[in-house]
Design an enzyme around this catalytic site. Sequence first.
Site, PDB file in Angstrom:
ATOM      1  N   GLU A  70       0.834  -1.206   0.000  1.00 36.72           N
ATOM      2  CA  GLU A  70       0.000   0.000   0.000  1.00 36.72           C
ATOM      3  C   GLU A  70       0.859   1.242   0.000  1.00 36.72           C
ATOM      4  O   GLU A  70       1.020   1.889   1.020  1.00 36.72           O
ATOM      5  CB  GLU A  70      -0.908   0.002   1.224  1.00 36.72           C
ATOM      6  CG  GLU A  70      -0.584  -1.156   2.131  1.00 36.72           C
ATOM      7  CD  GLU A  70      -1.238  -1.138   3.439  1.00 36.72           C
ATOM      8  OE1 GLU A  70      -2.390  -1.543   3.462  1.00 36.72           O
ATOM      9  OE2 GLU A  70      -0.584  -0.737   4.433  1.00 36.72           O
ATOM     10  N   PRO A  71       1.417   1.574  -1.140  1.00 38.59           N
ATOM     11  CA  PRO A  71       2.229   2.776  -1.225  1.00 38.59           C
ATOM     12  C   PRO A  71       1.382   4.043  -1.188  1.00 38.59           C
ATOM     13  O   PRO A  71       0.300   4.091  -1.786  1.00 38.59           O
ATOM     14  CB  PRO A  71       2.898   2.637  -2.598  1.00 38.59           C
ATOM     15  CG  PRO A  71       1.925   1.826  -3.400  1.00 38.59           C
ATOM     16  CD  PRO A  71       1.318   0.873  -2.418  1.00 38.59           C
ATOM     17  N   CYS A 130       2.705  32.225  13.408  1.00 42.33           N
ATOM     18  CA  CYS A 130       3.292  32.712  14.652  1.00 42.33           C
ATOM     19  C   CYS A 130       3.894  31.546  15.417  1.00 42.33           C
ATOM     20  O   CYS A 130       3.312  31.035  16.375  1.00 42.33           O
ATOM     21  CB  CYS A 130       2.230  33.399  15.491  1.00 42.33           C
ATOM     22  SG  CYS A 130       1.368  34.637  14.547  1.00 42.33           S
ATOM     23  N   GLU A 131       5.059  31.108  14.956  1.00 41.84           N
ATOM     24  CA  GLU A 131       5.696  29.916  15.511  1.00 41.84           C
ATOM     25  C   GLU A 131       7.091  29.869  14.913  1.00 41.84           C
ATOM     26  O   GLU A 131       7.221  29.894  13.683  1.00 41.84           O
ATOM     27  CB  GLU A 131       4.834  28.705  15.088  1.00 41.84           C
ATOM     28  CG  GLU A 131       5.479  27.363  15.190  1.00 41.84           C
ATOM     29  CD  GLU A 131       5.741  26.947  16.619  1.00 41.84           C
ATOM     30  OE1 GLU A 131       4.829  27.102  17.456  1.00 41.84           O
ATOM     31  OE2 GLU A 131       6.860  26.501  16.913  1.00 41.84           O
ATOM     32  N   TYR A 134       1.580  13.973   2.035  1.00 41.94           N
ATOM     33  CA  TYR A 134       1.561  14.468   3.418  1.00 41.94           C
ATOM     34  C   TYR A 134       1.747  15.984   3.523  1.00 41.94           C
ATOM     35  O   TYR A 134       2.389  16.483   4.445  1.00 41.94           O
ATOM     36  CB  TYR A 134       2.606  13.725   4.280  1.00 41.94           C
ATOM     37  CG  TYR A 134       2.427  12.225   4.205  1.00 41.94           C
ATOM     38  CD1 TYR A 134       1.326  11.630   4.806  1.00 41.94           C
ATOM     39  CD2 TYR A 134       3.307  11.403   3.523  1.00 41.94           C
ATOM     40  CE1 TYR A 134       1.124  10.261   4.717  1.00 41.94           C
ATOM     41  CE2 TYR A 134       3.119  10.033   3.423  1.00 41.94           C
ATOM     42  CZ  TYR A 134       2.026   9.467   4.030  1.00 41.94           C
ATOM     43  OH  TYR A 134       1.813   8.121   3.940  1.00 41.94           O
TER      44      TYR A 134
HETATM   45  C1  LIG Z   1       1.310   5.415   6.129  1.00 42.29           C
HETATM   46  C2  LIG Z   1       0.972   4.036   5.751  1.00 42.29           C
HETATM   47  C3  LIG Z   1       1.129   3.611   4.436  1.00 42.29           C
HETATM   48  C4  LIG Z   1       1.761   4.465   3.369  1.00 42.29           C
HETATM   49  O1  LIG Z   1       3.095   4.713   3.642  1.00 42.29           O
HETATM   50  P1  LIG Z   1       3.987   5.537   2.587  1.00 42.29           P
HETATM   51  O2  LIG Z   1       5.278   5.732   3.257  1.00 42.29           O
HETATM   52  O3  LIG Z   1       3.271   6.800   2.319  1.00 42.29           O
HETATM   53  O4  LIG Z   1       4.069   4.691   1.355  1.00 42.29           O
HETATM   54  C5  LIG Z   1       0.717   2.338   4.115  1.00 42.29           C
HETATM   55  N1  LIG Z   1       0.155   1.533   5.053  1.00 42.29           N
HETATM   56  C6  LIG Z   1      -0.018   1.919   6.316  1.00 42.29           C
HETATM   57  C7  LIG Z   1      -0.639   0.995   7.268  1.00 42.29           C
HETATM   58  C8  LIG Z   1       0.394   3.171   6.713  1.00 42.29           C
HETATM   59  O5  LIG Z   1       0.236   3.534   7.988  1.00 42.29           O
END
Ligand SMILES: *Cc1c(COP(=O)(O)O)cnc(C)c1O
Length: 431
Positions: A290-291, A361-362, A390
Amino acid sequence: MISSNITIGKNGHLYFGGQDTVHLAQQYSTPLYVMDEERIRENMRTYIRAFADHFGPEAIPCYASKANCFKRIYEIAHEEGMDIDVVSSGEIYTAYKANYPLAHAWFHSNNKTEEDIRFAMYHGVGHFVADSVEELDAIEAIAAQMGIVQKILLRLTPGIDPHTYEAVNTGRVDSKFGIAIETGQAWQAVRHALSLPHIFLDGFHCHVGSMVFGEDVYLRASEIMLDFVAKCRAAFGCALQFLDLGGGYGVRYVESDGRVDIYSAVGELAKHMKAYCAKIDTPLPIVTMEPGRSIVADAGMTLYTVGSVKKIPGYKNYTSIDGGMTDNPRYALYRSRYSVYHANRPSAQADFVSDLVGRCCESDDIIQPHISLPEPKRGDIIAVATTGAYNYSMASNYNRIPRPAMVLVTPERCCLAVRRETLEDLLSNDL
Ligand SMILES: *Cc1c(COP(=O)(O)O)cnc(C)c1O
């Protein structure tokens, strides 16, 4: 240039995804998120082809939508044939409104509320990725009330430290995510899941971390997971057809970062897993990943307009822009690095060193310290590259700053994907 979709046009301006960034800034105003649609599609296709070629046609990778969630990206994922990860009712609802077929969604998070669980089941989310025994019981109770059997994966921690940044280490035994194999808790959770009549345990999940460059992290994780799959199959006689190895291949933010060839990395992983399955005599599960970042990061760029350029002789310089940690909190959170360009004059001598700072403001409101640029002046456009992951999804309204617009570009056209928040939007919940 840090990415091949960043070029310099005949007029000397910085181009991104085939569009003149100075014109984009004029047309849509700043701060502006620009997303290169062709690059998103190319990145998705690379994963889809890699999994189909190396693991077979049933192995479909998922887009981790927390990296950048908006309606149009779910339409693109659907068109490209990519599954999706969702982590909240908000992401589920966005995908639903984009007509994404939610049977192809995988529902994560380490603490799904009762409302989330009900909402996801109501919308027919295909798989839940359950994170604890309490959650199994909650899913069971709600599935029973709704009269369905919910397919799930169990999220396990293989106990691997991928040596990336601490904040994104999630595969270790002491993580808040998942159930540890090492402590025997995973075994108990499998036994428990199999006893629940409204839950169908369809396999396992793990996620070792983010920004992973060394693929041996996945090789090691896959061995630990496959051993556990084989052990459970032998003991309980269940098929456990899916094995999801999580997300996390790294991307290039700065020149010194490594480069991952996704297609061959997945090929290596498949070869390794097939050999390991033969060795321990268990059939290869349907493997998925899951990228998030590696789908959208290099497809994004943020454009800002320069305000003041402050010089403190003998100390340092500051270039202030009209955005900041509200649209990109990643330096404040992780000390993340970025490549920065002067969009009007990208090929001029980069001999002015300053900290690129925001308008909040930080004092940690820094996009990037110590960058070299052609000396900017008020009104110039600054481009921060590789902001597709992100940034928008982590944006906030701190200081009551409206969130930027997002425009989706191809060399032929530009199309607003998210409109700029208005002052009225900021007040829309105030009573
Ligand atoms: C954040 C996350 C991803 C994606 O990670 P990347 O670094 O954006 O590829 C996939 N699976 C889970 C469970 C995550 O928490």
